[in-house]
Scaffold this motif. Structure first.
Motif, PDB file in Angstrom:
ATOM      1  N   ALA A  11       0.798  -1.385  -0.003  1.00  0.00           N
ATOM      2  CA  ALA A  11      -0.028   0.067   0.050  1.00  0.00           C
ATOM      3  C   ALA A  11       0.957   1.318   0.100  1.00  0.00           C
ATOM      4  CB  ALA A  11      -0.855  -0.034   1.187  1.00  0.00           C
ATOM      5  N   LEU A  12       1.859   1.284   0.731  1.00  0.00           N
ATOM      6  CA  LEU A  12       2.991   2.354   0.915  1.00  0.00           C
ATOM      7  C   LEU A  12       3.526   2.622  -0.580  1.00  0.00           C
ATOM      8  CD1 LEU A  12       4.203   4.682   2.357  1.00  0.00           C
ATOM      9  CD2 LEU A  12       6.078   2.925   2.869  1.00  0.00           C
ATOM     10  N   LEU A  13       4.095   1.545  -1.043  1.00  0.00           N
ATOM     11  CA  LEU A  13       4.450   1.705  -2.417  1.00  0.00           C
ATOM     12  C   LEU A  13       3.668   2.146  -3.501  1.00  0.00           C
ATOM     13  CD1 LEU A  13       6.637  -1.658  -2.702  1.00  0.00           C
ATOM     14  CD2 LEU A  13       7.514   1.048  -2.608  1.00  0.00           C
ATOM     15  N   SER A  14       2.203   1.638  -3.587  1.00  0.00           N
ATOM     16  CA  SER A  14       1.300   1.993  -4.602  1.00  0.00           C
ATOM     17  C   SER A  14       0.998   3.609  -4.382  1.00  0.00           C
ATOM     18  CB  SER A  14       0.067   1.236  -4.340  1.00  0.00           C
ATOM     19  OG  SER A  14      -1.124   1.607  -5.142  1.00  0.00           O
ATOM     20  N   GLY A  15       0.837   4.141  -3.042  1.00  0.00           N
ATOM     21  CA  GLY A  15       0.463   5.385  -2.889  1.00  0.00           C
ATOM     22  C   GLY A  15       1.746   6.229  -3.361  1.00  0.00           C
ATOM     23  N   GLN A  16       3.139   5.879  -3.239  1.00  0.00           N
ATOM     24  CA  GLN A  16       4.054   6.774  -3.761  1.00  0.00           C
ATOM     25  C   GLN A  16       4.182   6.826  -5.260  1.00  0.00           C
ATOM     26  OE1 GLN A  16       7.605   4.895  -1.741  1.00  0.00           O
ATOM     27  NE2 GLN A  16       7.278   5.962   0.270  1.00  0.00           N
ATOM     28  N   LEU A  17       4.002   5.628  -5.853  1.00  0.00           N
ATOM     29  CA  LEU A  17       3.844   5.399  -7.276  1.00  0.00           C
ATOM     30  C   LEU A  17       2.850   6.329  -7.880  1.00  0.00           C
ATOM     31  CD1 LEU A  17       4.565   1.725  -8.058  1.00  0.00           C
ATOM     32  CD2 LEU A  17       6.024   3.530  -8.611  1.00  0.00           C
ATOM     33  N   ASN A  18       1.442   6.566  -7.144  1.00  0.00           N
ATOM     34  CA  ASN A  18       0.439   7.123  -7.707  1.00  0.00           C
ATOM     35  C   ASN A  18       0.818   8.565  -7.669  1.00  0.00           C
ATOM     36  OD1 ASN A  18      -1.412   5.221  -8.286  1.00  0.00           O
ATOM     37  ND2 ASN A  18      -1.902   5.062  -6.150  1.00  0.00           N
ATOM     38  N   THR A  19       1.515   8.980  -6.495  1.00  0.00           N
ATOM     39  CA  THR A  19       2.054  10.380  -6.319  1.00  0.00           C
ATOM     40  C   THR A  19       2.969  10.771  -7.336  1.00  0.00           C
ATOM     41  OG1 THR A  19       1.753  10.295  -3.786  1.00  0.00           O
ATOM     42  CG2 THR A  19       3.081  12.133  -4.795  1.00  0.00           C
ATOM     43  N   LEU A  20       3.962   9.949  -7.604  1.00  0.00           N
ATOM     44  CA  LEU A  20       4.999  10.220  -8.601  1.00  0.00           C
ATOM     45  C   LEU A  20       4.352  10.176 -10.177  1.00  0.00           C
ATOM     46  CD1 LEU A  20       7.886  10.499  -9.378  1.00  0.00           C
ATOM     47  CD2 LEU A  20       7.952   7.896  -9.519  1.00  0.00           C
ATOM     48  N   ASN A  21       3.150   9.470 -10.297  1.00  0.00           N
ATOM     49  CA  ASN A  21       2.577   9.602 -11.582  1.00  0.00           C
ATOM     50  C   ASN A  21       1.785  11.146 -11.749  1.00  0.00           C
ATOM     51  OD1 ASN A  21       3.156   7.240 -12.815  1.00  0.00           O
ATOM     52  ND2 ASN A  21       1.686   5.980 -11.734  1.00  0.00           N
ATOM     53  N   LYS A  22       1.185  11.302 -10.609  1.00  0.00           N
ATOM     54  CA  LYS A  22       0.534  12.530 -10.720  1.00  0.00           C
ATOM     55  C   LYS A  22       1.437  13.932 -10.641  1.00  0.00           C
ATOM     56  CE  LYS A  22      -3.324  11.324  -7.702  1.00  0.00           C
ATOM     57  NZ  LYS A  22      -3.878  11.759  -6.266  1.00  0.00           N
TER      58      LYS A  22
END
Length: 208
Positions: free
Chosen positions: A8-19
């Motif tokens: 979940a932590l990695l998924s949130g960081q990847l979403n932030t990076l994509n934004k």
């Protein structure tokens, strides 16, 4: 739970990076140039760890290869030539070439598999035992130690001896066991013996 939390932590960081990357104010990365700030011929343990031992140093020799974004000019020319040649071939000719290539590959695979099967069968034939160890051991024991051989002599073997001479059989049977004893000046009880029969002294007539 720990794996799910990490995911979940990695998924949130990847979403932030994509934004961040998709934001209109973020410049295109393809237009950015990477410039190495530190080049050293010495061994760098951190680079070794990050590259899993593939790049020991970050020097002037390896930087052009690792930061390259395009192939060599010679490779580019060869690639363009291949693309041009491929465009000239009609779809039917290309399909025929593909079929012929597949046929050649199939024949080659069949030959390889056949060679493997023959080599395996040949190895099995070589490893197959062609003798009986028990018979071999029995034969060696019989030849070396006389194990299992009968002590009886077949009739008719050996020289014919008159039945009136009792010591003749002992002489023939023990001919190989003759003993060497002193001849001259020896007492009468130490005269030469031939298979258990005492020989008469010199100058006296004796009998077998």
């Amino acid at each position: 739970p720990s794996v799910l939390d990490s995911f979940a932590l990695l998924s949130g960081q990847l979403n932030t990076l994509n934004k961040v990357l998709k934001h209109e104010k973020t410049p295109l990365l393809r237009n950015q140039v990477i410039i190495p700030l530190v080049l050293s011929p010495d061994r760098d343990e951190e680079i070794m760890r990050q590259t899993e031992g593939r790049v020991p140093v970050f020097s002037h020799e390896v930087v052009p290869d690792h930061l390259r974004t395009k192939p060599d000019p010679e490779v580019e020319e060869q690639e363009k030539q291949l693309i041009t040649d491929a465009a000239r071939i009609s779809p039917d000719a290309a399909q025929k070439q593909i079929q012929s290539l597949n046929k050649m590959c199939s024949n080659l695979l069949e030959k390889i598999s056949k060679e493997e099967r023959e080599s395996e069968s040949g190895g099995l034939r070589q490893n197959k035992q062609t003798f009986n160890p028990a018979d071999t051991n029995a034969l060696v024991a019989a030849v070396a130690f006389g194990k299992g051989l009968s002590n009886r002599r077949p009739p008719g073997s050996g020289a014919s001896v008159p039945s009136g001479q009792p010591g003749a059989g002992a002489i023939i049977a023990g001919a190989s066991g003759m003993q060497q004893v002193p001849m001259a000046g020896a007492p009468a009880q130490q005269q030469p013996m031939l298979a258990g029969v005492q020989m008469a002294p010199a100058g006296q007539p004796g009998k077998v």
